[in-house]
Design an enzyme around this catalytic site. Structure first.
Site, PDB file in Angstrom:
ATOM      1  N   LYS A  44       0.822  -1.193   0.000  1.00 13.28           N
ATOM      2  CA  LYS A  44       0.000   0.000   0.000  1.00 13.28           C
ATOM      3  C   LYS A  44       0.870   1.263   0.000  1.00 13.28           C
ATOM      4  CE  LYS A  44      -3.235  -2.315   3.100  1.00 13.28           C
ATOM      5  NZ  LYS A  44      -3.699  -2.309   4.513  1.00 13.28           N
ATOM      6  N   GLY A  45       2.108   1.111   0.469  1.00 15.63           N
ATOM      7  CA  GLY A  45       2.953   2.283   0.752  1.00 15.63           C
ATOM      8  C   GLY A  45       3.177   3.239  -0.401  1.00 15.63           C
ATOM      9  N   GLU A 100       7.821   2.586  -5.693  1.00 19.07           N
ATOM     10  CA  GLU A 100       7.798   2.073  -4.318  1.00 19.07           C
ATOM     11  C   GLU A 100       7.986   3.232  -3.337  1.00 19.07           C
ATOM     12  OE1 GLU A 100       7.051   0.130  -2.051  1.00 19.07           O
ATOM     13  OE2 GLU A 100       8.384  -1.603  -2.025  1.00 19.07           O
ATOM     14  N   ASP A 101       7.523   3.028  -2.118  1.00 11.95           N
ATOM     15  CA  ASP A 101       7.679   4.076  -1.113  1.00 11.95           C
ATOM     16  C   ASP A 101       9.107   4.161  -0.573  1.00 11.95           C
ATOM     17  OD1 ASP A 101       7.460   1.584   0.135  1.00 11.95           O
ATOM     18  OD2 ASP A 101       6.016   2.218   1.641  1.00 11.95           O
ATOM     19  N   LYS A 132      17.000   3.790   2.226  1.00 12.24           N
ATOM     20  CA  LYS A 132      17.853   3.671   3.424  1.00 12.24           C
ATOM     21  C   LYS A 132      19.039   2.790   3.040  1.00 12.24           C
ATOM     22  CE  LYS A 132      14.261   3.387   6.972  1.00 12.24           C
ATOM     23  NZ  LYS A 132      13.681   2.432   7.936  1.00 12.24           N
ATOM     24  N   PHE A 153      13.042   4.648  11.558  1.00 12.78           N
ATOM     25  CA  PHE A 153      11.735   4.202  11.079  1.00 12.78           C
ATOM     26  C   PHE A 153      10.857   5.424  10.829  1.00 12.78           C
ATOM     27  CE2 PHE A 153       7.524   2.435  11.049  1.00 12.78           C
ATOM     28  CZ  PHE A 153       7.719   1.300  10.277  1.00 12.78           C
ATOM     29  N   VAL A 154      10.465   5.586   9.581  1.00 15.22           N
ATOM     30  CA  VAL A 154       9.691   6.777   9.222  1.00 15.22           C
ATOM     31  C   VAL A 154       8.262   6.398   8.818  1.00 15.22           C
ATOM     32  CG1 VAL A 154      11.675   8.161   8.506  1.00 15.22           C
ATOM     33  CG2 VAL A 154      10.557   6.660   6.836  1.00 15.22           C
ATOM     34  N   ASP A 160       3.543   3.511   6.710  1.00 15.35           N
ATOM     35  CA  ASP A 160       2.723   3.289   7.892  1.00 15.35           C
ATOM     36  C   ASP A 160       3.510   2.754   9.089  1.00 15.35           C
ATOM     37  OD1 ASP A 160       3.151   0.663   6.667  1.00 15.35           O
ATOM     38  OD2 ASP A 160       1.737  -0.048   8.178  1.00 15.35           O
ATOM     39  N   ARG A 166      -0.319   6.822   7.299  1.00 18.03           N
ATOM     40  CA  ARG A 166      -0.040   6.948   5.859  1.00 18.03           C
ATOM     41  C   ARG A 166      -0.475   8.303   5.321  1.00 18.03           C
ATOM     42  NH1 ARG A 166       1.243   1.757   3.977  1.00 18.03           N
ATOM     43  NH2 ARG A 166       0.146   0.036   4.958  1.00 18.03           N
TER      44      ARG A 166
HETATM   45  P1  IMP Z   1      12.699  -4.164   2.041  1.00 17.95           P
HETATM   46  O1  IMP Z   1      12.280  -5.432   1.385  1.00 17.95           O
HETATM   47  O2  IMP Z   1      13.437  -4.410   3.324  1.00 17.95           O
HETATM   48  O3  IMP Z   1      13.454  -3.213   1.149  1.00 17.95           O
HETATM   49  O4  IMP Z   1      11.381  -3.534   2.555  1.00 17.95           O
HETATM   50  C1  IMP Z   1      10.766  -2.490   2.044  1.00 17.95           C
HETATM   51  C2  IMP Z   1       9.398  -2.388   2.697  1.00 17.95           C
HETATM   52  O5  IMP Z   1       9.495  -2.350   4.132  1.00 17.95           O
HETATM   53  C3  IMP Z   1       8.801  -1.078   2.289  1.00 17.95           C
HETATM   54  O6  IMP Z   1       8.046  -1.211   1.119  1.00 17.95           O
HETATM   55  C4  IMP Z   1       7.988  -0.696   3.496  1.00 17.95           C
HETATM   56  O7  IMP Z   1       6.701  -1.250   3.383  1.00 17.95           O
HETATM   57  C5  IMP Z   1       8.689  -1.323   4.674  1.00 17.95           C
HETATM   58  N1  IMP Z   1       9.557  -0.334   5.372  1.00 17.95           N
HETATM   59  C6  IMP Z   1      10.897  -0.288   5.397  1.00 17.95           C
HETATM   60  N2  IMP Z   1      11.359   0.736   6.134  1.00 17.95           N
HETATM   61  C7  IMP Z   1      10.254   1.383   6.580  1.00 17.95           C
HETATM   62  C8  IMP Z   1      10.065   2.567   7.408  1.00 17.95           C
HETATM   63  O8  IMP Z   1      10.987   3.252   7.866  1.00 17.95           O
HETATM   64  N3  IMP Z   1       8.768   2.915   7.649  1.00 17.95           N
HETATM   65  C9  IMP Z   1       7.697   2.217   7.160  1.00 17.95           C
HETATM   66  N4  IMP Z   1       7.835   1.112   6.393  1.00 17.95           N
HETATM   67  C10 IMP Z   1       9.104   0.701   6.113  1.00 17.95           C
HETATM   68 MG    MG Z   2       6.172  -0.974   0.605  1.00 21.87          MG
END
Ligand code: IMP
Ligand code: MG
Length: 178
Positions: A44-45, A100-101, A132, A153-154, A160, A166
């Protein structure tokens, strides 16, 4: 209660986001001029970023969505992406841009990109609002990026915490007691 009361600090304010989204939209419009582009928003992000970005893109694009969740095996960095919602349209013979968010470990996008490549697209590129880099477990080529942020964590602008926050217009860090 107002959700704004829970904010500890603003990491990326809304005006900086708007500026950056405009810039990304212009770059994408230039890069994909005369190409058939499918923009896939990751739910959803990514919904707010995609909604804003799409309106800064000045070429015709097809918009679709996917919802995925990544499971990481504890012993290595390979993950499996579970599709919760797939695209409605075919990406075969088309250029794909995943929106992607945030990229954290990189597992979600790495796996999603691999999966989409099996479907015969002309190209698959990645656009993320936030990155990040210090948290990366697997390499992911990021083609369009909004902002690099520290390992915090944002929430907000689509992101969310327990399905909340959100709708905050800025990217923020919450107070520790939230
Ligand atoms: P990855 O597979 O570890 O790169 O995860 C990415 C997903 O984790 C993102 O699409 C977010 O849904 C979630 N995520 C990672 N960091 C954050 C954060 O700081 N706040 C909220 N969601 C996060
Ligand atoms: Mg996401």
């Amino acid at each position: 209660m107002n959700i704004l009361d829970n904010i500890m600090k603003i990491i990326v304010p809304r005006d900086k986001i708007a500026e950056k989204v405009k810039e990304l939209g212009q770059r994408i419009s230039r890069d994909y001029a005369d190409k058939e582009l499918v923009v896939i928003g990751v739910l959803k992000g990514g919904f707010i970023f995609l909604a804003d970005l799409a309106r800064e893109v000045t070429i015709p694009v097809i918009i679709d969505f996917m919802a995925v969740s990544s499971y990481c095996h504890s012993k290595n960095t390979s993950g499996v992406v579970k599709i919760i919602k797939d695209t409605d349209i075919s990406i075969e013979g088309r250029h794909v841009l995943i929106v992607e968010d945030i990229i954290d470990s990189g597992l979600t996008l790495n796996n999603l990109k691999e999966l989409l490549h099996t479907r015969g697209p002309l190209s698959v590129k990645i656009c993320t609002m936030l990155d990040k880099p210090s948290r990366r477990k697997v390499y992911v080529e990021v083609n369009y990026k909004g902002f690099e942020i520290p390992d915090e964590f944002v929430v907000g602008y689509g992101l969310d915490y327990s399905d909340k926050y959100r709708n905050l217009p800025d990217v923020v860090v919450l107070s520790p007691d939230k």
